[in-house]
Design a protein around this motif. Structure first.
Motif, short mmCIF file in Angstrom:
data_model
loop_
_atom_site.label_atom_id
_atom_site.label_comp_id
_atom_site.label_asym_id
_atom_site.label_seq_id
_atom_site.Cartn_x
_atom_site.Cartn_y
_atom_site.Cartn_z
N PHE A 198 0.78 -1.07 0.04
CA PHE A 198 0.20 0.20 0.00
C PHE A 198 0.70 1.15 -0.43
N CYS A 199 2.14 1.17 -0.24
CA CYS A 199 2.66 2.63 -0.33
C CYS A 199 3.58 2.02 -1.60
N SER A 200 3.24 3.33 -2.13
CA SER A 200 4.14 4.26 -3.37
C SER A 200 5.05 4.57 -3.63
N ASN A 201 6.09 4.61 -2.45
CA ASN A 201 7.44 6.45 -2.38
C ASN A 201 7.80 5.58 -1.92
N ARG A 202 8.38 3.86 -2.11
CA ARG A 202 9.75 3.75 -1.52
C ARG A 202 10.46 4.00 -2.91
N ARG A 203 11.93 3.64 -2.24
CA ARG A 203 12.86 4.09 -3.38
C ARG A 203 13.39 3.29 -4.30
N SER A 204 12.96 3.26 -5.39
CA SER A 204 13.30 1.89 -6.38
C SER A 204 13.39 2.56 -7.56
N ALA A 205 14.27 2.31 -8.04
CA ALA A 205 14.09 2.27 -9.88
C ALA A 205 13.85 0.98 -11.16
N LEU A 206 14.29 1.80 -12.36
CA LEU A 206 13.91 0.62 -13.20
C LEU A 206 15.56 -0.22 -13.79
N PHE A 207 15.04 -1.24 -13.95
CA PHE A 207 16.22 -1.78 -14.50
C PHE A 207 16.38 -2.35 -15.32
N PHE A 245 9.21 9.28 0.11
CA PHE A 245 8.65 9.29 1.67
C PHE A 245 6.98 10.54 1.09
N GLY A 246 6.83 11.01 1.94
CA GLY A 246 5.78 12.15 1.85
C GLY A 246 4.77 10.31 1.96
N PRO A 247 3.48 11.24 1.98
CA PRO A 247 2.45 10.74 2.37
C PRO A 247 2.43 9.23 0.78
N THR A 522 6.03 12.30 9.14
CA THR A 522 5.81 13.53 7.58
C THR A 522 4.44 13.68 7.94
N SER A 523 4.07 12.51 8.35
CA SER A 523 1.91 12.81 8.40
C SER A 523 1.94 14.06 9.67
N VAL A 524 3.18 14.25 10.66
CA VAL A 524 2.45 15.47 11.33
C VAL A 524 3.44 16.56 11.40
N GLY A 525 4.10 16.51 10.02
CA GLY A 525 4.80 17.98 9.58
C GLY A 525 6.44 17.92 10.12
N LEU A 526 6.65 16.53 10.33
CA LEU A 526 8.41 16.64 10.55
C LEU A 526 9.24 15.91 8.99
N HIS A 527 10.53 16.37 9.71
CA HIS A 527 11.19 15.75 8.62
C HIS A 527 11.52 14.29 8.64
N PHE A 528 11.57 13.31 8.18
CA PHE A 528 11.91 11.62 8.38
C PHE A 528 14.21 11.86 7.46
N SER A 529 14.43 10.82 8.04
CA SER A 529 15.36 9.94 7.97
C SER A 529 15.93 9.32 8.54
N TYR A 530 16.77 8.27 7.93
CA TYR A 530 16.58 6.79 8.63
C TYR A 530 17.07 6.66 10.41
#
Length: 621
Positions: A198-207, A245-247, A522-530
């Motif tokens: 249900f998450c279309s915002n994951r870092r990925s690529a076409l190879f 990331f984001g929504p 992100t939902s509460v307006g804060l920055h995310f990093s690993y």
């Protein structure tokens, strides 16, 4: 011929099974532009233990991956019966085959001598039994290290393709033209995996990976991509692209790749603020077949305001046209295309799902399956809400919509109103209203979405005298459960009952238990990093936007339905609210489904939740 597959719940055995039914389409000419008749060719056929299947492009052979006695078998069928069977488990080249929508695939080569699929990598003999293996989260807990596999049907050999770079999990693979290389989507999983379902915002690529192990990245950096689909003539590959990331659900763009020179261009861009009657963008996956026969058009269905709409985009002009007819049905979902004949599932609040065959100029209903007996006729009305003055950008100028469904009753009748969040009501931040609407909710959860729902409810009550303002209930799941609990806490004298499934109750305590920790920031307006460690201020912001803040004001009886194996919203979220309400002697009931996850999708769970929700509302309304 057409072979639609159906899924049906068996309430006796509390299981879900699939079956197929063959249909014969009689056309007026060879180009299949007009359908003259559709006939059924016999009873349904059960698809026992099938987890994947695919038809070959030329001889119409059917490949089936089937589970039997703890083993996974690959079967090849033709018109005379089964012609080959391989025990893939016994070959011991890999682990379980992936059959999920995120990674899974089964693709025939052009010569029809090879099959491509994705499976779990064999465990290393050096791994200890108790060593932790990171997985892909909710609904994908058995998926950790996928590999691309090729089976040679002539000699029965299985080969695991090499060359995928470390730190990438491959999936959604398909053969490139010539069948000497494959396209696939690779998801980056370092430093750790985040929930993918249900998450279309994951870092990925076409190879692109050739059979000798040379791998090339075709898409850009720091993007999220999915759904590669090759045109019938092999000249063009399309795929969906979005932000990282984001929504977790955003508006996506449609990209195209020239399969020879591998140049990439945009076919349909992200839609920020759609005009009335226009395409609102793409928000969902593409079906496996979505190309026109001439390879010049792409058909897709996606959310458009409160409905699913059907669109076709021309590669030459890049013009997008709606193919739906709202007078017939509300929502249209494309299932597949065969020789320019589209199979579409259509439905509306007063029409059960119906299978429809469409050509360019003709619509023909081939099958209708009602999932429940229609006891009374219902009508529905769409409410559209323009943005009120007083909200700060980026919410200014945005609108949203809700659907009111009610039975046809005699005059002067009075009925209760059940507010179904993310079912009949979609607040600003929901898909189908453009990217700006989705982004407007960031930092505004617990406020903007709550006010939108309340405004819609008040508007419906004021405009329809048949609705009883003293018999109001609210239901929802996940974020819909979050909003339901906010509403009964912020408006304690307004609602008379509440039923929620796996609700978010306290974002601060959820932070360390969710598989999508990025969205909690992100939902509460804060920055995310690993590598970010939450501060006291971060936790204070999360707590301030959570329903638990208003729990002391709750008066409405609350039914909680929780999945014991939920990786997205820990069941301890619901338990937290349950204990607060119990301590205050507030009416509350908790249903615990130990073996179910976030979707509460087991057949026995669905029946239990539905019946108990109905009884709860009947009791308190």
């Amino acid at each position: 011929m057409s072979y639609p597959e159906w899924s049906q719940n068996d309430l006796v055995r509390c299981s879900r099974f699939r079956h197929s039914q063959q249909w014969t389409l009689i056309t007026d000419n060879k180009d299949y532009k007009s359908i003259r008749a559709v006939t059924s060719s016999g009873p349904c056929t059960p698809l026992a233990a099938e987890i994947l299947s695919a038809f070959s492009p030329i001889r119409n052979l059917k490949a089936v991956v089937r589970e039997s006695g703890g083993h996974q078998l690959l079967e090849i069928w033709d018109c005379h019966g089964r012609r080959k069977c391989l025990d893939l488990t016994a070959l011991n080249k890999h682990g379980q085959i992936y059959d999920d929508a995120q990674f899974g695939c089964l693709s025939w080569s052009e010569c029809e001598n090879k099959l491509l699929y994705v499976a779990e990598k064999s465990k290393s003999t050096t791994e200890g039994e108790n060593v932790y293996r990171d997985d892909w989260g909710e609904g994908l807990t058995t998926k950790s290290n996928p590999v691309i596999c090729v089976v040679n049907l002539q000699n029965g050999n299985v080969h695991v393709l090499q060359g995928v770079e470390p730190g990438v999990s491959p999936g959604q693979a398909l053969w490139a033209p010539g069948s000497q290389s494959v396209f696939f989507i690779g998801w980056y999983h370092e430093p750790f995996r985040l929930g993918l379902k249900f998450c279309s915002n994951r870092r990925s690529a076409l190879f692109k990976l050739d059979l000798e192990g040379h791998c090339e990245c075709l898409s850009g950096e720091n993007l999220s991509v999915s759904c590669p689909r090759l045109s019938p003539d092999g000249s063009t590959l399309i795929y969906l692209q979005g932000q990282v990331f984001g929504p977790h659900h955003q508006c996506l763009s449609l990209q195209q790749v020239d399969s020879l020179c591998l140049s990439v261009s945009t076919l349909l861009d992200v839609v920020h603020r759609p005009e009335p009657g226009e395409c609102a963008g793409i928000y969902e996956t593409l079906p496996s077949s979505c190309w026109s026969a001439d390879s010049q058009k792409v058909v897709f269905s996606s959310a458009c305001r409160n409905w699913k709409d059907l669109f076709i985009v021309d590669r030459g002009s890049k013009k997008v046209t709606s193919l739906s007819d709202s007078k017939l049905y509300g929502s249209w979902k494309l299932l597949t295309i065969q020789r320019d004949l589209m199979v579409v599932c259509c439905s509306s609040p007063n029409t059960p799902p119906t299978l429809v065959r469409l050509s360019h100029t003709h619509t023909h209903i081939t099958h209708r399956q009602s999932f429940c007996k229609q006891i009374c006729h219902v009508t529905y009305h769409m409410y559209v809400f323009a943005q009120r003055v007083g909200f700060l950008p980026p919410a200014a100028g945005l609108d949203f919509a809700a659907v009111l469904v009610k039975p046809n009753l005699p005059l002067q009748s009075s009925v209760p109103l059940v507010v179904f969040i993310h079912g009949l009501f979609n607040y600003r931040g929901s898909t189908g209203f453009g990217q700006d609407g989705i982004l407007s909710l960031i930092g505004q959860i617990g406020h903007q979405d709550v006010k939108d729902v309340q405004r819609a409810v008040v508007t419906a009550l004021n405009s329809d005298p048949a609705l009883d303002p003293k018999r109001l209930a609210v239901i929802g799941g996940s974020h819909g459960g979050f909003l339901s609990c906010h509403l009964i806490g912020q408006y304690p004298d307004f609602y008379r009952a509440c039923a929620v499934r796996n609700p978010v109750i306290n974002a601060a305590t959820l932070l360390g238990t969710s598989d999508i920790v990025d969205w909690r920031y992100t939902s509460v307006g804060l920055h995310f990093s690993y590598d970010h460690i939450p501060t006291a201020d971060d936790l204070a912001v999360m707590l301030e936007k959570s329903p638990i803040r208003h729990a002391a004001q709750i008066k409405a009886p609350v039914l909680l339905m929780l999945g014991g194996r939920d990786r997205r919203v820990s069941p301890h979220q619901g338990l937290e609210l349950y204990k607060v309400l119990k301590s205050r002697a507030s009416p509350v009931r908790l249903l615990w489904f130990a073996e179910d996850g976030h979707s509460l999708s087991r057949v026995d769970t669905q029946v239990n939740c539905f019946l108990n929700t109905v009884l709860w509302l009947y009791q308190h309304l």
